[in-house]
Design a protein around this motif. Structure first.
Motif, PDB file in Angstrom:
ATOM      1  N   PRO A   1      39.102  33.823  44.466  1.00 58.44           N
ATOM      2  CA  PRO A   1      40.478  34.972  45.160  1.00 58.44           C
ATOM      3  C   PRO A   1      40.761  36.744  44.427  1.00 58.44           C
ATOM      4  O   PRO A   1      40.485  36.808  43.276  1.00 58.44           O
ATOM      5  CB  PRO A   1      41.496  33.926  45.044  1.00 58.44           C
ATOM      6  CG  PRO A   1      41.217  33.285  44.546  1.00 58.44           C
ATOM      7  CD  PRO A   1      40.026  32.764  43.729  1.00 58.44           C
ATOM      8  N   THR A   2      41.135  37.346  45.219  1.00 56.17           N
ATOM      9  CA  THR A   2      41.008  38.907  45.073  1.00 56.17           C
ATOM     10  C   THR A   2      42.032  38.569  44.293  1.00 56.17           C
ATOM     11  O   THR A   2      42.561  40.212  42.874  1.00 56.17           O
ATOM     12  CB  THR A   2      41.155  39.618  45.995  1.00 56.17           C
ATOM     13  OG1 THR A   2      39.649  39.690  46.540  1.00 56.17           O
ATOM     14  CG2 THR A   2      41.352  40.443  45.810  1.00 56.17           C
ATOM     15  N   THR A   3      43.044  38.240  44.709  1.00 46.09           N
ATOM     16  CA  THR A   3      44.311  38.638  43.712  1.00 46.09           C
ATOM     17  C   THR A   3      44.144  38.640  41.928  1.00 46.09           C
ATOM     18  O   THR A   3      44.935  38.671  41.379  1.00 46.09           O
ATOM     19  CB  THR A   3      45.945  37.137  44.037  1.00 46.09           C
ATOM     20  OG1 THR A   3      45.112  35.694  43.948  1.00 46.09           O
ATOM     21  CG2 THR A   3      46.108  37.722  45.727  1.00 46.09           C
ATOM     22  N   LEU A   4      43.626  37.487  41.610  1.00 46.65           N
ATOM     23  CA  LEU A   4      43.039  36.818  40.597  1.00 46.65           C
ATOM     24  C   LEU A   4      42.704  38.381  39.506  1.00 46.65           C
ATOM     25  O   LEU A   4      43.084  38.467  38.964  1.00 46.65           O
ATOM     26  CB  LEU A   4      41.934  36.465  40.299  1.00 46.65           C
ATOM     27  CG  LEU A   4      42.299  34.622  41.211  1.00 46.65           C
ATOM     28  CD1 LEU A   4      40.989  34.043  39.983  1.00 46.65           C
ATOM     29  CD2 LEU A   4      43.773  33.746  40.214  1.00 46.65           C
ATOM     30  N   ASN A   5      42.020  39.567  40.399  1.00 47.36           N
ATOM     31  CA  ASN A   5      41.980  40.846  39.922  1.00 47.36           C
ATOM     32  C   ASN A   5      42.778  41.565  39.244  1.00 47.36           C
ATOM     33  O   ASN A   5      42.556  43.190  39.127  1.00 47.36           O
ATOM     34  CB  ASN A   5      41.114  41.749  41.048  1.00 47.36           C
ATOM     35  CG  ASN A   5      39.963  40.705  41.356  1.00 47.36           C
ATOM     36  OD1 ASN A   5      38.750  39.495  40.287  1.00 47.36           O
ATOM     37  ND2 ASN A   5      38.695  40.705  41.936  1.00 47.36           N
ATOM     38  N   PHE A   6      43.473  41.804  39.978  1.00 44.91           N
ATOM     39  CA  PHE A   6      44.957  42.591  40.096  1.00 44.91           C
ATOM     40  C   PHE A   6      46.907  42.266  39.953  1.00 44.91           C
ATOM     41  O   PHE A   6      46.962  42.871  39.123  1.00 44.91           O
ATOM     42  CB  PHE A   6      45.244  43.007  41.755  1.00 44.91           C
ATOM     43  CG  PHE A   6      43.657  43.413  42.373  1.00 44.91           C
ATOM     44  CD1 PHE A   6      43.842  44.879  42.376  1.00 44.91           C
ATOM     45  CD2 PHE A   6      43.578  42.558  44.008  1.00 44.91           C
ATOM     46  CE1 PHE A   6      42.728  45.446  42.453  1.00 44.91           C
ATOM     47  CE2 PHE A   6      42.046  43.187  43.728  1.00 44.91           C
ATOM     48  CZ  PHE A   6      41.573  44.857  43.393  1.00 44.91           C
ATOM     49  N   LEU A   7      46.790  40.710  40.063  1.00 43.36           N
ATOM     50  CA  LEU A   7      48.130  40.594  39.616  1.00 43.36           C
ATOM     51  C   LEU A   7      48.306  39.824  38.355  1.00 43.36           C
ATOM     52  O   LEU A   7      49.631  40.655  37.309  1.00 43.36           O
ATOM     53  CB  LEU A   7      48.771  39.523  40.107  1.00 43.36           C
ATOM     54  CG  LEU A   7      48.989  39.820  42.172  1.00 43.36           C
ATOM     55  CD1 LEU A   7      49.497  38.124  42.685  1.00 43.36           C
ATOM     56  CD2 LEU A   7      49.800  40.447  41.759  1.00 43.36           C
ATOM     57  N   PRO A   8      47.560  39.055  37.646  1.00 42.05           N
ATOM     58  CA  PRO A   8      48.034  38.952  35.917  1.00 42.05           C
ATOM     59  C   PRO A   8      47.704  40.328  35.255  1.00 42.05           C
ATOM     60  O   PRO A   8      46.884  40.403  35.357  1.00 42.05           O
ATOM     61  CB  PRO A   8      46.939  37.519  35.856  1.00 42.05           C
ATOM     62  CG  PRO A   8      46.658  37.031  37.124  1.00 42.05           C
ATOM     63  CD  PRO A   8      46.858  38.468  38.133  1.00 42.05           C
ATOM     64  N   GLU A   9      48.565  40.410  34.349  1.00 42.36           N
ATOM     65  CA  GLU A   9      48.027  41.500  32.855  1.00 42.36           C
ATOM     66  C   GLU A   9      46.516  41.674  31.847  1.00 42.36           C
ATOM     67  O   GLU A   9      46.328  42.277  31.848  1.00 42.36           O
ATOM     68  CB  GLU A   9      49.209  41.174  32.120  1.00 42.36           C
ATOM     69  CG  GLU A   9      50.542  42.220  32.847  1.00 42.36           C
ATOM     70  CD  GLU A   9      51.229  42.878  32.375  1.00 42.36           C
ATOM     71  OE1 GLU A   9      51.363  42.473  30.411  1.00 42.36           O
ATOM     72  OE2 GLU A   9      51.866  43.977  32.625  1.00 42.36           O
ATOM     73  N   THR A  10      46.804  39.923  32.209  1.00 39.68           N
ATOM     74  CA  THR A  10      45.060  39.964  31.239  1.00 39.68           C
ATOM     75  C   THR A  10      44.387  39.431  32.380  1.00 39.68           C
ATOM     76  O   THR A  10      44.620  38.030  32.585  1.00 39.68           O
ATOM     77  CB  THR A  10      45.184  38.947  30.246  1.00 39.68           C
ATOM     78  OG1 THR A  10      46.105  40.098  29.640  1.00 39.68           O
ATOM     79  CG2 THR A  10      43.511  38.792  29.251  1.00 39.68           C
ATOM     80  N   HIS A  11      43.111  39.945  32.649  1.00 39.55           N
ATOM     81  CA  HIS A  11      42.320  38.853  33.547  1.00 39.55           C
ATOM     82  C   HIS A  11      40.661  38.453  32.403  1.00 39.55           C
ATOM     83  O   HIS A  11      40.168  39.871  31.984  1.00 39.55           O
ATOM     84  CB  HIS A  11      41.384  40.130  34.580  1.00 39.55           C
ATOM     85  CG  HIS A  11      41.018  39.261  35.091  1.00 39.55           C
ATOM     86  ND1 HIS A  11      39.738  40.773  36.304  1.00 39.55           N
ATOM     87  CD2 HIS A  11      40.164  38.176  35.944  1.00 39.55           C
ATOM     88  CE1 HIS A  11      39.432  39.776  37.397  1.00 39.55           C
ATOM     89  NE2 HIS A  11      39.391  38.338  37.000  1.00 39.55           N
ATOM     90  N   ILE A  12      40.194  37.298  33.057  1.00 37.59           N
ATOM     91  CA  ILE A  12      38.922  37.440  32.014  1.00 37.59           C
ATOM     92  C   ILE A  12      37.838  36.457  33.019  1.00 37.59           C
ATOM     93  O   ILE A  12      38.224  35.820  34.596  1.00 37.59           O
ATOM     94  CB  ILE A  12      39.189  35.947  31.067  1.00 37.59           C
ATOM     95  CG1 ILE A  12      40.356  35.927  29.657  1.00 37.59           C
ATOM     96  CG2 ILE A  12      37.815  35.632  30.655  1.00 37.59           C
ATOM     97  CD1 ILE A  12      40.782  34.894  29.056  1.00 37.59           C
ATOM     98  N   VAL A  13      36.704  37.878  32.670  1.00 44.08           N
ATOM     99  CA  VAL A  13      35.749  37.549  33.660  1.00 44.08           C
ATOM    100  C   VAL A  13      34.329  36.468  33.077  1.00 44.08           C
ATOM    101  O   VAL A  13      33.840  37.425  31.759  1.00 44.08           O
ATOM    102  CB  VAL A  13      35.656  38.910  34.699  1.00 44.08           C
ATOM    103  CG1 VAL A  13      34.002  38.606  35.503  1.00 44.08           C
ATOM    104  CG2 VAL A  13      36.502  39.107  34.766  1.00 44.08           C
ATOM    105  N   ILE A  14      34.267  35.954  33.296  1.00 48.67           N
ATOM    106  CA  ILE A  14      32.584  34.694  33.416  1.00 48.67           C
ATOM    107  C   ILE A  14      31.917  36.098  34.215  1.00 48.67           C
ATOM    108  O   ILE A  14      31.469  35.819  35.221  1.00 48.67           O
ATOM    109  CB  ILE A  14      32.681  34.078  33.261  1.00 48.67           C
ATOM    110  CG1 ILE A  14      33.814  33.567  32.403  1.00 48.67           C
ATOM    111  CG2 ILE A  14      31.269  32.928  32.423  1.00 48.67           C
ATOM    112  CD1 ILE A  14      33.872  33.438  30.975  1.00 48.67           C
ATOM    113  N   ILE A  15      30.658  36.220  33.189  1.00 49.40           N
ATOM    114  CA  ILE A  15      29.342  36.870  33.921  1.00 49.40           C
ATOM    115  C   ILE A  15      27.579  36.328  33.342  1.00 49.40           C
ATOM    116  O   ILE A  15      27.618  36.571  32.198  1.00 49.40           O
ATOM    117  CB  ILE A  15      28.803  38.282  34.163  1.00 49.40           C
ATOM    118  CG1 ILE A  15      27.424  38.931  34.562  1.00 49.40           C
ATOM    119  CG2 ILE A  15      29.117  39.341  32.756  1.00 49.40           C
ATOM    120  CD1 ILE A  15      27.640  38.654  36.714  1.00 49.40           C
TER     121      ILE A  15
END
Length: 223
Positions: free
Chosen positions: A145-159
């Protein structure tokens, strides 16, 4: 009649066409088929896109680490959160790649669905990454969900390393191949480092419009 339909109707009447002429349709199809390739910057033609991606992402204040296999991800995330005194709780979507990870091996609590106002940490699985600018490309949907990219202060992304391409042209080719002709995701979000702004007196402020921290985990092994 909608405003959109009225505008197109006015254009057709002014051109004296209906929009169904075979010759016009053939001309449009030929134009799409023969679209010339754009100029790709030399940096985007790198022989090692994963290394360039990491360098560019770190240059814009993201933190990056590599793991050899996906099985290492939960433990690495737990270490990352512990080192920064963050709660061992993650919000993620329904992404099958993330769901298959061995979460029971790490002391983490996982919440599913779109981000909520009180979420501190979110986890996403990127569709691809672009090396020339250190940019992650995420597509919207129930999986991430796009909201994961904007709301929390810490974003972890797997690539995965194999999904890091040199330039934007290569990314769009990958996306079109994945979704097929005539289909696209509702939204493509490009993320280059944590949210930041220097609008006020040219002073850089992290977390201005989204996450203050962006942590990227690159998986070297193919998925």
């Amino acid at each position: 009649m909608s405003d959109r339909a009225k505008i197109f109707g006015d254009i057709r009447r002014a051109l004296g066409v209906t929009g169904n002429e075979d010759a016009r349709r053939r001309a449009v199809a030929a134009r799409f088929a023969a679209t010339p390739e754009g100029v790709v910057p030399a940096r985007g033609q790198t022989a090692d896109p994963a290394a360039l991606f990491r360098a560019e992402a770190e240059r814009v204040f993201a933190t990056v680490e590599h793991v050899t296999t996906a099985a290492e991800i939960p433990a690495r995330i737990a270490d990352f959160l512990r080192a920064r005194n963050l709660p061992p709780r993650l919000r993620k979507g329904e992404d099958l790649y993330l769901a298959a990870l061995p979460w029971t091996a790490a002391t983490l609590t996982l919440d599913a669905g779109p981000a909520q106002a009180d979420d501190v940490v979110s986890l996403s699985h990127a569709f691809a990454a672009i090396a020339e600018t250190g940019t992650l490309a995420l597509v919207s949907g129930r999986d991430n969900p796009t909201t994961l990219n904007f709301l929390p202060e810490t974003h972890i992304v797997i690539i995965e390393a194999g999904r890091i391409v040199g330039n934007y042209e290569a990314f769009w080719e990958m996306l079109r191949a994945a979704y097929g002709e005539g289909a696209m995701p509702r939204t493509v979000n490009f993320i280059t480092g944590p949210s930041r702004s220097a609008d006020i007196e040219q002073t850089l402020l992290l977390g201005a419009h989204g996450p203050r921290t962006l942590h990227i985990i690159i998986v070297d092994a193919p998925s």
